[in-house]
Design an enzyme around this catalytic site. Structure first.
Site, PDB file in Angstrom:
ATOM      1  N   ARG A 286      24.912  66.757   8.310  1.00  0.00           N
ATOM      2  CA  ARG A 286      23.620  65.985   8.199  1.00  0.00           C
ATOM      3  C   ARG A 286      22.447  66.893   8.035  1.00  0.00           C
ATOM      4  NH1 ARG A 286      24.534  60.792   7.801  1.00  0.00           N
ATOM      5  NH2 ARG A 286      26.734  60.410   8.280  1.00  0.00           N
TER       6      ARG A 286
ATOM      7  N   HIS B 266      25.091  78.426   8.194  1.00  0.00           N
ATOM      8  CA  HIS B 266      25.312  78.278   6.741  1.00  0.00           C
ATOM      9  C   HIS B 266      26.478  79.396   5.909  1.00  0.00           C
ATOM     10  CE1 HIS B 266      25.042  76.209   2.897  1.00  0.00           C
ATOM     11  NE2 HIS B 266      24.715  77.346   2.415  1.00  0.00           N
TER      12      HIS B 266
HETATM   13  C1  GRF Z   1      31.369  76.422   8.461  1.00  0.00           C
HETATM   14  O1  GRF Z   1      31.619  76.970   7.295  1.00  0.00           O
HETATM   15  C2  GRF Z   1      29.471  76.299   8.525  1.00  0.00           C
HETATM   16  O2  GRF Z   1      29.110  77.538   7.970  1.00  0.00           O
HETATM   17  C3  GRF Z   1      29.485  75.326   7.914  1.00  0.00           C
HETATM   18  O3  GRF Z   1      30.187  74.266   8.150  1.00  0.00           O
HETATM   19  C4  GRF Z   1      31.400  74.873   8.480  1.00  0.00           C
HETATM   20  C5  GRF Z   1      31.868  74.453  10.026  1.00  0.00           C
HETATM   21  O4  GRF Z   1      33.116  74.489  10.131  1.00  0.00           O
HETATM   22  N1  GRF Z   1      27.909  74.648   8.153  1.00  0.00           N
HETATM   23  P1  GRF Z   1      33.605  73.812  11.545  1.00  0.00           P
HETATM   24  O5  GRF Z   1      33.673  72.187  11.545  1.00  0.00           O
HETATM   25  O6  GRF Z   1      32.826  74.398  12.865  1.00  0.00           O
HETATM   26  O7  GRF Z   1      34.929  74.162  11.612  1.00  0.00           O
END
Ligand code: GRF
Length: 205
Positions: free
Chosen positions: A93, A112
């Site tokens: 979000r 990210h």
């Molecule tokens: C990761 O690729 C992160 O960069 C992005 O969402 C994904 C998170 O995966 N913001 P998880 O839910 O922690 O396995």
């Protein structure tokens, strides 16, 4: 040295949360996860947190008519927990409450899966793959009111030239996220960051 207290916001699988927990449990990260907050009652992150004794709070956005109010509920929970650092780890979000962002400026970070400013948004790995990028990566940055645009703390490039699908590229990037995220949390445990506009400087204690 006192442990850094960390609150994590996650929406899904929770593998980035797990990387912080693993870093702590292996002694590489001098921190404690004092709270895992999620907007998703079905998040796999809930089970991961509970397994490691991390208190979980679910705040369901369906119970709010207004996004600012939802953010305010998250804010209130965080204030009660008093974390030194808030990590958005797979939190899907956009934080819209400007007062909340201001209150946590400099101590709320996001991970990210692209080399920002390239490919902000929810489909970063796919966007990079479809664009034919040979190199992508991930970025850890402070949260500000822009979408994935806050001051950058750490970036790592990942070679995705051999990947045959966006999922393969995402998986390759994720492996590196799990190294970089605990490393940055440990940097907070060992020192402090100063932000001047988009420029970030690090001071070791
Ligand atoms: C990761 O690729 C992160 O960069 C992005 O969402 C994904 C998170 O995966 N913001 P998880 O839910 O922690 O396995």
């Amino acid at each position: 040295m006192t442990k850094l207290s960390v609150a994590v916001l996650a929406s899904g699988r929770g593998s980035d949360l797990q990387s912080i927990i693993d870093g702590i449990e292996s002694g590489k990260v001098n921190a404690r996860v004092i709270l895992m907050l999620t907007d998703n009652p079905e998040a796999l992150a809930i089970g991961r947190a509970k397994k490691h004794g991390v208190p979980v709070t679910v705040i369901d956005p369906r119970e709010f008519t207004d996004r600012e109010q939802f953010d305010a509920a998250i804010w209130k929970k965080l204030d009660a927990a008093k974390p030194d650092l808030v990590v958005l780890a797979g939190y899907m979000r956009i934080v819209r409450n400007g007062a909340f962002i201001d209150a946590y400026r400099g101590r709320m970070i996001n991970i990210h899966p692209s080399l920002l400013p390239k490919y902000p948004g929810a489909h970063a790995q796919k966007d990079a793959f479809v664009a034919g990028e040979k190199v992508s990566g991930y970025t850890i940055h402070f949260v500000d009111s822009s979408l994935d645009g806050g001051p950058v703390i750490h970036q790592e490039k990942v070679d995705i030239s051999g990947c045959r699908s966006a999922d393969e590229a995402a998986a390759k990037i994720l492996v590196r996220e799990h190294v970089g995220l605990p490393m940055v949390v440990q940097m907070f445990a060992e020192g402090s960051f100063a932000i001047d506009g988009k420029r970030v400087t690090y001071h070791k204690k």
